[in-house]
Design a protein around this motif. Structure first.
Motif, mmCIF file in Angstrom:
data_model
loop_
_atom_site.group_PDB
_atom_site.id
_atom_site.type_symbol
_atom_site.label_atom_id
_atom_site.label_comp_id
_atom_site.label_asym_id
_atom_site.label_seq_id
_atom_site.Cartn_x
_atom_site.Cartn_y
_atom_site.Cartn_z
ATOM 1 N N ARG A 240 -5.642 -67.292 14.796
ATOM 2 C CA ARG A 240 -6.324 -67.208 16.101
ATOM 3 C C ARG A 240 -6.287 -68.548 16.839
ATOM 4 O O ARG A 240 -7.245 -68.956 17.474
ATOM 5 N N GLN A 241 -5.164 -69.238 16.712
ATOM 6 C CA GLN A 241 -4.976 -70.490 17.436
ATOM 7 C C GLN A 241 -4.074 -70.250 18.647
ATOM 8 O O GLN A 241 -3.113 -69.476 18.585
ATOM 9 N N TYR A 242 -4.392 -70.927 19.733
ATOM 10 C CA TYR A 242 -3.597 -70.840 20.951
ATOM 11 C C TYR A 242 -3.253 -72.252 21.402
ATOM 12 O O TYR A 242 -4.101 -73.159 21.362
ATOM 13 N N PHE A 243 -2.001 -72.431 21.818
ATOM 14 C CA PHE A 243 -1.527 -73.752 22.206
ATOM 15 C C PHE A 243 -0.992 -73.724 23.641
ATOM 16 O O PHE A 243 -0.469 -72.719 24.115
ATOM 17 N N SER A 244 -1.115 -74.862 24.300
ATOM 18 C CA SER A 244 -0.484 -75.069 25.587
ATOM 19 C C SER A 244 -0.203 -76.556 25.724
ATOM 20 O O SER A 244 -0.679 -77.368 24.921
ATOM 21 N N THR A 245 0.563 -76.915 26.731
ATOM 22 C CA THR A 245 0.850 -78.323 26.987
ATOM 23 C C THR A 245 0.467 -78.673 28.410
ATOM 24 O O THR A 245 0.364 -77.810 29.278
ATOM 25 N N PHE A 246 0.238 -79.948 28.635
ATOM 26 C CA PHE A 246 0.022 -80.471 29.980
ATOM 27 C C PHE A 246 0.655 -81.852 30.043
ATOM 28 O O PHE A 246 0.860 -82.501 29.015
ATOM 29 N N CYS A 247 0.973 -82.267 31.246
ATOM 30 C CA CYS A 247 1.710 -83.517 31.434
ATOM 31 C C CYS A 247 0.939 -84.434 32.361
ATOM 32 O O CYS A 247 0.698 -84.093 33.519
ATOM 33 N N CYS A 248 0.559 -85.610 31.865
ATOM 34 C CA CYS A 248 -0.068 -86.641 32.677
ATOM 35 C C CYS A 248 1.045 -87.477 33.311
ATOM 36 O O CYS A 248 1.937 -87.960 32.595
ATOM 37 N N PRO A 249 1.050 -87.638 34.634
ATOM 38 C CA PRO A 249 2.130 -88.408 35.266
ATOM 39 C C PRO A 249 2.268 -89.815 34.724
ATOM 40 O O PRO A 249 3.359 -90.377 34.708
ATOM 41 N N GLU A 283 4.869 -77.812 13.565
ATOM 42 C CA GLU A 283 5.395 -76.588 12.958
ATOM 43 C C GLU A 283 4.583 -75.377 13.401
ATOM 44 O O GLU A 283 5.131 -74.295 13.659
ATOM 45 N N THR A 284 3.263 -75.529 13.476
ATOM 46 C CA THR A 284 2.415 -74.426 13.947
ATOM 47 C C THR A 284 2.720 -74.103 15.403
ATOM 48 O O THR A 284 2.799 -72.929 15.789
ATOM 49 N N TYR A 285 2.904 -75.135 16.192
ATOM 50 C CA TYR A 285 3.228 -74.921 17.602
ATOM 51 C C TYR A 285 4.604 -74.272 17.745
ATOM 52 O O TYR A 285 4.808 -73.396 18.596
ATOM 53 N N ARG A 286 5.560 -74.675 16.906
ATOM 54 C CA ARG A 286 6.888 -74.067 16.956
ATOM 55 C C ARG A 286 6.797 -72.567 16.665
ATOM 56 O O ARG A 286 7.473 -71.751 17.306
ATOM 57 N N ALA A 287 5.944 -72.197 15.704
ATOM 58 C CA ALA A 287 5.749 -70.776 15.402
ATOM 59 C C ALA A 287 5.125 -70.047 16.590
ATOM 60 O O ALA A 287 5.462 -68.894 16.864
ATOM 61 N N ALA A 288 4.233 -70.732 17.288
ATOM 62 C CA ALA A 288 3.593 -70.104 18.450
ATOM 63 C C ALA A 288 4.601 -69.818 19.551
ATOM 64 O O ALA A 288 4.469 -68.826 20.293
ATOM 65 N N LEU A 289 5.633 -70.651 19.676
ATOM 66 C CA LEU A 289 6.625 -70.454 20.729
ATOM 67 C C LEU A 289 7.458 -69.197 20.527
ATOM 68 O O LEU A 289 8.139 -68.741 21.458
ATOM 69 N N ASN A 290 7.435 -68.626 19.307
ATOM 70 C CA ASN A 290 8.192 -67.410 19.045
ATOM 71 C C ASN A 290 7.522 -66.178 19.640
ATOM 72 O O ASN A 290 8.162 -65.131 19.777
ATOM 73 N N GLY A 291 6.244 -66.283 19.975
ATOM 74 C CA GLY A 291 5.529 -65.136 20.520
ATOM 75 C C GLY A 291 5.554 -65.109 22.034
ATOM 76 O O GLY A 291 6.049 -66.021 22.695
ATOM 77 N N ASP A 292 5.022 -64.021 22.588
ATOM 78 C CA ASP A 292 4.939 -63.888 24.037
ATOM 79 C C ASP A 292 3.780 -64.732 24.565
ATOM 80 O O ASP A 292 2.715 -64.799 23.939
ATOM 81 N N PRO A 293 3.947 -65.368 25.711
ATOM 82 C CA PRO A 293 2.862 -66.185 26.268
ATOM 83 C C PRO A 293 1.760 -65.311 26.873
ATOM 84 O O PRO A 293 1.995 -64.177 27.286
ATOM 85 N N TYR A 294 0.562 -65.860 26.907
ATOM 86 C CA TYR A 294 -0.553 -65.228 27.626
ATOM 87 C C TYR A 294 -0.759 -66.013 28.917
ATOM 88 O O TYR A 294 -1.014 -67.217 28.882
#
Length: 319
Positions: A240-249, A283-294
């Motif tokens: 039940r973990q969800y990941f996202s990224t953000f970029c600081c200029p 590695e956990t984040y890489r696994a998350a990328l295999n799924g569909d985004p919300y």
């Protein structure tokens, strides 16, 4: 640099021309800098006998219908105002395409665009929605910018775009989805170490989706400068973990994690944090990328509509 926007009547009849009805532009010394000058002109429609559904919704359509200025005169005034500037930017690339087609239709020379930046694409890159077309009103809502002006007015939209440009980095301006790495390839994260970040409690709320959509979960802060950014989508991982990224200029890209927990009463609670990058986390984040985004949902537009109708009602009662 000039930020431009056009409003047009989309052609659905025998003539497919998207006829420009308004030209709006602002001049800035740099992206994110103050507005130095503005340009605005309404153009009398001459090509189509009727207006497309989108054109009929334009808030200033009556001013174009009442205008005595044709496209050739409007373009001449615009080019005089440009003063030879060849660096342009717009929210999306449709404006550049429509400008060329209108010039070709009327037999006019196409303005020289030495550099044409797509700020919509750059913004999508900054919020982790590479390759998606984020609507201008949604970007304004995500960044917490007051919606002071009416949207779909060419000048107003360039003002919003100028304000939004403060959120963009040099890297985002040159992002090209065609040359982007495959979705499963990990992005380059900031390498500078930072102290452990606080975890923010979210909820309890009735559903997992309500946790993912809530403002506090979607507003991570840069762990080095504290500037807050918006999350537009989540990738789910086991546990039940969800990941996202953000970029600081200023400091680069970071990973944020939202962990959901079901409660005994049927509600859900979340904890959001910006963790330090470790091999196990990647590695956990890489696994998350295999799924569909919300894709996160926002009700700001509905609230704006309610405020607008309430405003109209107050005006009507005052009269």
């Amino acid at each position: 640099m000039l930020l431009i926007d056009f409003e047009w009547n989309r052609g659905y009849d025998a003539n497919p021309l998207d006829e420009i009805l308004q030209i709006g532009a602002v001049r800035v010394e740099r992206l994110g800098g103050p507005i130095q000058d503005t340009f605005n002109v309404y153009i009398r429609p001459r090509v189509h006998k009727s207006f497309s559904p989108g054109a009929r919704e334009l808030p200033e359509l009556s001013r174009s219908k009442a205008s005595e200025i044709d496209f050739a005169s409007a373009l001449e005034s615009f080019l005089d105002w440009c003063q030879g500037e060849t660096e342009f930017a717009a929210w999306g690339n449709d404006d550049f395409r429509v400008l060329k087609r209108n010039c070709d239709y009327w037999g006019l020379p196409v303005p020289l665009l030495h550099q044409a930046y797509d700020l919509q694409r750059a913004f999508g890159y900054m919020v982790g929605a590479e390759g998606q077309q984020v609507a201008l009103w949604r970007a304004v809502a995500y960044c917490g910018i007051p919606d002071t002006f009416t949207f779909h007015n060419a000048l107003n939209d360039t003002v919003y775009t100028a304000i939004l440009s403060e959120w963009l980095s040099e890297e985002s301006l040159h992002f090209d989805p065609k040359q982007a790495p495959p979705p499963k390839k990990l992005p380059q994260f900031a390498q500078e170490p930072f102290p452990p970040q606080p975890r923010f409690r979210v909820g309890p709320l009735p559903t997992p989706e309500s946790i993912l959509d809530t403002r506090i979960a979607r507003r991570p802060a840069c762990p080095l400068c504290g500037e807050k950014f918006w999350v537009q989508q989540w990738q789910s991982a086991p546990g039940r973990q969800y990941f996202s990224t953000f970029c600081c200029p200023e400091h680069g890209r970071f990973l944020c994690r939202l962990t959901l927990t079901p409660l005994e009463d049927g509600t859900w609670r979340g904890r959001m944090a910006v963790p330090a990058i470790t091999p196990d986390l990647l590695e956990t984040y890489r696994a998350a990328l295999n799924g569909d985004p919300y894709f996160c949902k926002s009700s700001n537009r509905k609230r704006r509509k309610r405020r607008w109708h309430a405003h109209r009602a107050r005006i009507g009662s005052a009269m």
